[in-house]
Design a protein around this motif. Structure first.
Motif, short mmCIF file in Angstrom:
data_model
loop_
_atom_site.label_atom_id
_atom_site.label_comp_id
_atom_site.label_asym_id
_atom_site.label_seq_id
_atom_site.Cartn_x
_atom_site.Cartn_y
_atom_site.Cartn_z
N PHE A 47 40.11 32.21 38.15
CA PHE A 47 39.79 33.39 38.95
C PHE A 47 40.83 33.59 40.04
O PHE A 47 41.28 32.64 40.68
N GLY A 48 41.19 34.85 40.26
CA GLY A 48 42.07 35.20 41.36
C GLY A 48 41.85 36.65 41.75
O GLY A 48 41.47 37.48 40.92
N SER A 49 42.07 36.94 43.02
CA SER A 49 41.95 38.30 43.54
C SER A 49 43.31 38.66 44.14
O SER A 49 43.63 38.24 45.25
N MET A 50 44.10 39.41 43.39
CA MET A 50 45.51 39.62 43.70
C MET A 50 45.75 40.99 44.34
O MET A 50 45.06 41.96 44.03
N ASP A 51 46.76 41.04 45.20
CA ASP A 51 47.17 42.29 45.82
C ASP A 51 48.58 42.65 45.36
O ASP A 51 49.51 41.84 45.46
N PHE A 52 48.72 43.88 44.87
CA PHE A 52 50.00 44.44 44.44
C PHE A 52 50.24 45.78 45.13
O PHE A 52 49.29 46.51 45.45
N THR A 104 51.25 39.77 31.40
CA THR A 104 51.74 38.49 30.89
C THR A 104 52.14 37.56 32.03
O THR A 104 51.82 36.37 32.03
N ALA A 105 52.83 38.11 33.03
CA ALA A 105 53.26 37.31 34.18
C ALA A 105 52.08 36.83 35.00
O ALA A 105 52.07 35.69 35.49
N VAL A 106 51.07 37.67 35.17
CA VAL A 106 49.88 37.29 35.93
C VAL A 106 49.17 36.12 35.25
O VAL A 106 48.78 35.15 35.90
N ARG A 107 49.02 36.19 33.95
CA ARG A 107 48.34 35.09 33.23
C ARG A 107 49.18 33.81 33.31
O ARG A 107 48.63 32.71 33.43
N ARG A 108 50.48 33.95 33.29
CA ARG A 108 51.36 32.78 33.45
C ARG A 108 51.21 32.18 34.85
O ARG A 108 51.16 30.96 35.02
N PHE A 109 51.13 33.04 35.84
CA PHE A 109 50.93 32.61 37.23
C PHE A 109 49.62 31.83 37.36
O PHE A 109 49.58 30.74 37.96
N MET A 110 48.53 32.37 36.82
CA MET A 110 47.23 31.70 36.92
C MET A 110 47.27 30.34 36.22
O MET A 110 46.75 29.35 36.74
N ALA A 111 47.88 30.29 35.05
CA ALA A 111 47.95 29.04 34.30
C ALA A 111 48.73 27.98 35.05
O ALA A 111 48.45 26.78 34.94
N SER A 112 49.72 28.40 35.85
CA SER A 112 50.53 27.42 36.58
C SER A 112 49.70 26.67 37.62
O SER A 112 50.05 25.56 38.01
N VAL A 150 39.72 37.20 35.76
CA VAL A 150 38.64 36.28 35.39
C VAL A 150 38.90 35.79 33.97
O VAL A 150 38.79 36.56 33.01
N ASP A 151 39.30 34.54 33.86
CA ASP A 151 39.52 33.92 32.54
C ASP A 151 40.46 34.76 31.67
O ASP A 151 40.19 34.99 30.50
N GLY A 152 41.54 35.24 32.27
CA GLY A 152 42.53 36.01 31.53
C GLY A 152 42.23 37.49 31.41
O GLY A 152 43.08 38.27 30.95
N ILE A 198 33.15 43.03 36.37
CA ILE A 198 33.70 41.76 36.87
C ILE A 198 32.63 40.67 36.87
O ILE A 198 32.88 39.52 36.47
N ALA A 199 31.42 41.00 37.33
CA ALA A 199 30.34 40.01 37.35
C ALA A 199 30.02 39.53 35.93
O ALA A 199 29.77 38.34 35.71
#
Length: 325
Positions: A277-282, A264-272, A224-226, A312-313
């Protein structure tokens, strides 16, 4: 209008736990909220939008029987899985479908044109949901992803299995549920496959195959917003270890810390994608290597907060309120 009086628009299904939690946070902060489901338009929600009388943007009113908001006063929009507009049954086909498409397009695109904070703008959300493109964006961002194949060629699937020389899984390219004859819905889960069973039925549609990543545990990472909120999910059954959504009763819940290089990579992914907001699975391997599976830009997260206590809310409300400005 003072910034304190500017409303947040929440467009979501009537029964949505995540939207409930965000609205509650905004109410605690005395931020006005207008919430409705797009399925209520045009029967129970009225939109009057005009362009050209107050500057470059759209002005006007959106209202239902409870609330009214002026478009030019809206401070942010939380757009989360609303239904499609519903047209009264008295309109015959093909005009009912035409009218539904008109209503859908008008509401979606007028709101999307508002120059406000979004979680997430639906046009960006739609692009960000495409799984094949996600693997490209994740790789470019610096995340590890599984070796993958999308094919309708049985021989290509067999060759892929030979190159992997290890366990494989299959999963849907497009999420969603299948209706059954009994009127229920069926989730198509991730499942293990054996190349010895491959036959010509692979040619009937596209299939999505991946290497089966060894897992010490999995992570549902809510962004959520980084801000990163990582729930640790340890499956205690074969079903839960293959796809934890199929066996919630056999999951141990905890929280974990995201390694700096992954964050760092996740924030780069979102910015692209231009989304907040994103709900990611690893999967996290026994060697502590984080492997990205996919991102749902409208994914569920209420259960993550309920099991973990992660705020989160509150992070949603901070962004929608503009608390960091």
């Amino acid at each position: 209008m003072s910034s304190a009086a500017r409303p947040v628009l929440v467009v979501a299904e009537k029964l949505d736990a995540a939207a409930d939690m965000v609205v509650d946070q905004l109410n605690q902060r005395d931020v006005p909220v207008m919430r409705f489901d797009a399925a209520s338009f045009p029967q129970h929600v009225t939109l009057s939008a005009e362009h050209g009388h107050t500057g470059p943007g759209w002005g006007g009113v959106i209202e239902d029987e409870f609330r009214t908001a002026r478009l030019e006063d809206i401070r942010a929009v939380y757009y989360r899985r609303p239904g499609r507009p519903q047209i009264v049954d008295t309109v015959p086909e093909p005009f009912r479908t035409w009218a539904q498409n008109q209503a859908d397009c008008a509401l979606l695109n007028v709101l999307a044109a508002l120059p406000v904070r979004w979680i997430n703008n639906p046009h960006l959300d739609r692009i960000a949901a495409h799984k094949p493109q996600q693997l490209v964006a994740a790789t470019r961002a610096g995340l590890r992803v599984p070796r993958s194949l999308i094919t309708n060629d049985p021989e290509a699937a067999r060759e892929f299995a030979k190159r992997l020389d290890g366990p494989m899984i299959s999963k849907p390219v497009l999420g969603g549920r299948l209706p059954t004859r009994e009127g229920r819905s069926l989730m198509v889960a991730t499942h293990k496959v054996d190349a010895a069973d491959f036959d010509d039925t692979i040619g009937l549609t596209a299939h999505y195959f991946q290497e089966d990543i060894p897992k010490a545990y999995e992570v549902r990472l809510v962004v959520v917003d980084g801000n990163l909120f990582a729930a640790k999910l340890t499956g205690t059954s074969d079903k839960a270890r293959t796809d934890w959504r199929t066996d919630y009763e056999h999951i141990d819940y905890d929280t974990t810390t995201v390694p700096d290089h992954v964050a760092t990579a996740v924030r780069r992914f979102m910015a692209s994608y231009g989304i907040v907001f994103g709900s990611m699975d690893f999967a996290v391997t026994p060697d502590d290597d984080w492997v990205f599976f996919e991102n749902n830009p409208a994914g569920t997260w209420a259960w993550v907060e309920n099991h973990s206590g992660l705020p989160i809310a509150a992070a949603h409300a901070d962004y929608l309120q503009g608390a960091n400005e």
